[in-house]
Write a protein that holds these residues in place. Sequence first.
Motif, PDB file in Angstrom:
ATOM      1  N   ALA A  20       0.725  -1.357  -0.219  1.00  0.00           N
ATOM      2  CA  ALA A  20       0.102  -0.062  -0.072  1.00  0.00           C
ATOM      3  C   ALA A  20       0.821   1.330   0.016  1.00  0.00           C
ATOM      4  CB  ALA A  20      -0.910   0.126   1.300  1.00  0.00           C
ATOM      5  N   ASP A  21       2.219   1.144  -0.563  1.00  0.00           N
ATOM      6  CA  ASP A  21       2.919   2.213  -0.519  1.00  0.00           C
ATOM      7  C   ASP A  21       2.393   3.376  -1.429  1.00  0.00           C
ATOM      8  OD1 ASP A  21       3.780   1.425  -2.905  1.00  0.00           O
ATOM      9  OD2 ASP A  21       5.686   0.806  -2.481  1.00  0.00           O
ATOM     10  N   SER A  22       1.501   2.993  -2.379  1.00  0.00           N
ATOM     11  CA  SER A  22       0.925   4.190  -3.024  1.00  0.00           C
ATOM     12  C   SER A  22      -0.344   4.667  -2.356  1.00  0.00           C
ATOM     13  CB  SER A  22       0.695   3.925  -4.316  1.00  0.00           C
ATOM     14  OG  SER A  22      -0.014   2.574  -4.689  1.00  0.00           O
ATOM     15  N   ASP A  23      -0.645   4.276  -1.105  1.00  0.00           N
ATOM     16  CA  ASP A  23      -1.791   4.846  -0.417  1.00  0.00           C
ATOM     17  C   ASP A  23      -2.812   3.855  -0.599  1.00  0.00           C
ATOM     18  OD1 ASP A  23      -0.676   6.925   0.886  1.00  0.00           O
ATOM     19  OD2 ASP A  23      -1.373   8.155  -0.676  1.00  0.00           O
ATOM     20  N   LYS A  24      -2.776   3.001  -1.727  1.00  0.00           N
ATOM     21  CA  LYS A  24      -3.851   2.144  -1.841  1.00  0.00           C
ATOM     22  C   LYS A  24      -3.219   0.401  -1.905  1.00  0.00           C
ATOM     23  CE  LYS A  24      -7.499   4.806  -4.293  1.00  0.00           C
ATOM     24  NZ  LYS A  24      -8.143   5.208  -5.523  1.00  0.00           N
ATOM     25  N   PRO A  25      -3.813  -0.413  -1.299  1.00  0.00           N
ATOM     26  CA  PRO A  25      -3.402  -1.837  -1.332  1.00  0.00           C
ATOM     27  C   PRO A  25      -3.347  -2.599  -2.821  1.00  0.00           C
ATOM     28  CG  PRO A  25      -5.443  -1.934  -0.034  1.00  0.00           C
ATOM     29  CD  PRO A  25      -5.215  -0.239  -0.460  1.00  0.00           C
ATOM     30  N   GLU A  26      -2.216  -2.872  -3.312  1.00  0.00           N
ATOM     31  CA  GLU A  26      -2.206  -3.667  -4.563  1.00  0.00           C
ATOM     32  C   GLU A  26      -1.410  -4.966  -4.375  1.00  0.00           C
ATOM     33  OE1 GLU A  26       0.219  -2.532  -8.725  1.00  0.00           O
ATOM     34  OE2 GLU A  26       0.344  -1.184  -7.099  1.00  0.00           O
ATOM     35  N   GLU A  27      -1.731  -5.949  -5.014  1.00  0.00           N
ATOM     36  CA  GLU A  27      -1.332  -7.234  -4.959  1.00  0.00           C
ATOM     37  C   GLU A  27      -0.431  -7.184  -6.036  1.00  0.00           C
ATOM     38  OE1 GLU A  27      -3.077 -11.394  -6.150  1.00  0.00           O
ATOM     39  OE2 GLU A  27      -3.896 -10.844  -4.166  1.00  0.00           O
ATOM     40  N   ILE A  28       0.763  -7.085  -5.541  1.00  0.00           N
ATOM     41  CA  ILE A  28       2.154  -7.270  -6.391  1.00  0.00           C
ATOM     42  C   ILE A  28       2.665  -8.557  -6.811  1.00  0.00           C
ATOM     43  CG2 ILE A  28       4.343  -6.415  -6.493  1.00  0.00           C
ATOM     44  CD1 ILE A  28       2.563  -4.066  -5.984  1.00  0.00           C
ATOM     45  N   ALA A  29       2.347  -9.551  -6.303  1.00  0.00           N
ATOM     46  CA  ALA A  29       2.640 -10.855  -6.455  1.00  0.00           C
ATOM     47  C   ALA A  29       1.770 -11.952  -5.887  1.00  0.00           C
ATOM     48  CB  ALA A  29       4.135 -11.323  -6.295  1.00  0.00           C
ATOM     49  N   SER A  30       1.429 -12.987  -6.782  1.00  0.00           N
ATOM     50  CA  SER A  30       0.673 -14.322  -6.254  1.00  0.00           C
ATOM     51  C   SER A  30       1.169 -15.514  -6.835  1.00  0.00           C
ATOM     52  CB  SER A  30      -0.889 -13.965  -6.513  1.00  0.00           C
ATOM     53  OG  SER A  30      -1.707 -15.174  -6.293  1.00  0.00           O
ATOM     54  N   ILE A  31       1.313 -16.376  -5.873  1.00  0.00           N
ATOM     55  CA  ILE A  31       1.901 -17.692  -6.214  1.00  0.00           C
ATOM     56  C   ILE A  31       1.094 -18.941  -5.453  1.00  0.00           C
ATOM     57  CG2 ILE A  31       3.989 -19.203  -5.964  1.00  0.00           C
ATOM     58  CD1 ILE A  31       5.671 -16.838  -5.469  1.00  0.00           C
ATOM     59  N   PRO A  32       0.631 -19.940  -6.338  1.00  0.00           N
ATOM     60  CA  PRO A  32      -0.091 -20.823  -5.637  1.00  0.00           C
ATOM     61  C   PRO A  32       0.478 -21.723  -4.398  1.00  0.00           C
ATOM     62  CG  PRO A  32      -0.049 -21.091  -7.973  1.00  0.00           C
ATOM     63  CD  PRO A  32       1.003 -20.112  -7.866  1.00  0.00           C
ATOM     64  N   LEU A  33      -0.077 -21.941  -3.459  1.00  0.00           N
ATOM     65  CA  LEU A  33       0.276 -22.569  -2.317  1.00  0.00           C
ATOM     66  C   LEU A  33      -0.404 -23.984  -2.092  1.00  0.00           C
ATOM     67  CD1 LEU A  33       2.046 -22.533   0.284  1.00  0.00           C
ATOM     68  CD2 LEU A  33       0.248 -21.379   1.430  1.00  0.00           C
ATOM     69  N   SER A  34       0.460 -25.140  -2.351  1.00  0.00           N
ATOM     70  CA  SER A  34      -0.386 -26.313  -2.233  1.00  0.00           C
ATOM     71  C   SER A  34      -0.173 -26.876  -0.842  1.00  0.00           C
ATOM     72  CB  SER A  34       0.555 -27.353  -3.026  1.00  0.00           C
ATOM     73  OG  SER A  34       2.151 -27.521  -2.713  1.00  0.00           O
ATOM     74  N   GLY A  35       0.684 -26.474   0.050  1.00  0.00           N
ATOM     75  CA  GLY A  35       0.727 -26.948   1.487  1.00  0.00           C
ATOM     76  C   GLY A  35      -0.080 -26.083   2.492  1.00  0.00           C
TER      77      GLY A  35
END
Length: 535
Positions: free
Chosen positions: A441-456
Motif C-alpha cells: 500500500a505504498d501508493s496509499d491503496k493496497p495492491e497485490e504485487i505478486a501471487s503464487i499458488p500454495l499447495s501446502g
Amino acid sequence: MFSLLIALVLTAVMSEPVSAAPARQEAQVGLAHNPLIWADVPDIAIIRVGKTYYMSSTTMHMSPGLPIMKSTDLVNWRMASYAYDTLADNDALRLENGKNAYAAGSWAPSLRYHDGVFYASTFSYTSGRTHIFSTRDPERGPWKETSFEPVLHDHSLFFDDDGRVYMVYGGGRITLVELKSDLSGIKPGGVNKVLIENVNTIFGSDLGGLNGEGSHLSKINGRYYLFNIASPGSRWAPSVIVHRADTIDGPYEGRIALDDRGIAQGGLIDTPDGKWFAYLFKGNGAVGRIPYLVPVTWKDGWPVLGDNGKVPMTLDIPAGVQGVSGASGIVASDEFDRQPGDPALPLAWQWNHNPRPNDWSLTKRPGYLSLMTSRIVSTLPEATNTLTQRTFGPASSATTSIDVSGMKNGDVAGLTVFQKQYGFVGVRMTDGVRSLVMVSADSDKPEEIASIPLSGKTVHLKVESEFDPAPEVARFSYSLDGKSWTPIGRPSRLTYSYPTHFMGYRYGLFFYSTKTAGGRVDFDYYRIGPTGSSR
C-alpha cells in the motif's frame, strides 16, 4: 499537535537519517551511544526512584497502553508493565462503524513518584478525558485509574513540596492548573493561571512553526524549570525551550536550550552520582521518533544541553548490552510456548486497537497463537486483533510460520510491516485455493504485487526492513522449509505517514475475513533479528 505545521516539521526533521556506523563503533569501546533506542519510543517521560529509572512513552491506539519501562543505567531498558489494558471502550478504539483511532488514542505521558506511589498520566481526545493511573508496584500493579474532564493537552503532573498538586499543560499557551488532592479533577477555586502566553515568542518576531507544547516541569534547588518543544516559522526543525521561575506560578524567563537536528521534547533527569541529562527524541523517518540522551551542565542556574550546542553520539555512561537486542529489551521473539503462570503475551506485544478477546487464543493449540475472525472487513487497517511489535533500526527482520488449514474463502493472513503505507506477505484463500501473496500500500491503496499458488498448509514468512541508509524499504520472502528463503513481490517503500498514523512502522501478525467470518489460522513462532536473519 495535529496541524499542518507539525506535519511540515516532521517531514523536514525526519529526512535526516542517523548513521549506523558510529553507533556500532562506540558500542565496541564500552560507552553508551545515541540514539538511545533505535525504535519508536516518542514523547518519553523519565523518573528516578533511588537507583532505578522508569520511562513511559506515547503508544496512541495500541492496547495495552501507557508502557512502563525500567532501567538501572539509563541506557538499557526492559518492559515492566502497562498502566492500562484498554484506554476506553468506543467505536474508534474497537475499529467499528467505520471509525478508528489511528494517530489518536493516548499521547505524551507524565511519570511521577510521590509518597511511595507511582503515577502515570496521559490524555486522550479519543476518550475526551485526562487519565491518571497509580500503583505502589509498577511491575506487578494493580494500576488504579482516575480520569476527569477536560483534556489537558501535553501535561506535566507535578507534586510540589507543600503538598499541593498541579498540571502544567497546553499548546502555544502554557497554563498551570491545580488539582484536587485525590487527583479526581481540577480543584475549584485553585490556581488556574497562564504561565506563558506564547512559547514561540522566544524566537522574536519569527512566529509560526510548531507551537510550544510537550511540557515537562522540574523543581531543582528550589527553582522551577519548564521544558517545551517549539519551532520558529522560518525553519522547521524544533528546538528545546526552557523557562525558569522562583515560584511555581511565575513569572518565568526563558531561552532556547538546544537547537540541533530537531532533537527535542523532554525534560531533565539526574543520576545517583550527580550527572545530569536531558531525555529527548528525534523524528527519524519510517522507524519513528527515537530517544536521545543529552548531557547537561549547569551555568548561572541554567541547564546547558549538549557539547557546544550539539548532541554527542557518545555518552559518558557504560553501554552495558546496548545494541545487542536492537531496541534494548522492548522487542522480543516469541515461540508461543507457555508454562503455567506465564503471562499470556510478553510485554513487547501490543494489539492494534482494542482486541476482541474471543478471537485469539494460546490454548486452542498449545505452542501456537490462534487468530479467529468474527466479522467482515475489506483491508488490513480495518482488521481487529492484529498483534504488533515495534520495528527497529538501522535494519531488522521479523519471521513467522503460519498454519492456514483453517482458512475460509476470502480470508487473508500473514506478516506485515504496518503503517498507513503498509506492506505484507501472506496467504489469501479464493474459491478454495490458497495463494502466497505480497501486497503493498505504498501508493496509499493496497495492491497485490505478486501471487503464487500454495499447495501446502504451512508456510514461513519474512519481512526485512531497512531504515538506514536511505531509501527506507521493506523486502518480503517466504520459505516452505524454514531454511531456504525465496523473495516475493518487490521492495515496498516505508514512509512515515502524518497525520493519519503518526507512529513508526510496526511488525504485525494478522488475520482478516473479506467474505465469511469464522476462519482460523495458527502462528507457530515470531522471531526478530537483523536483516538476513531467520532467528
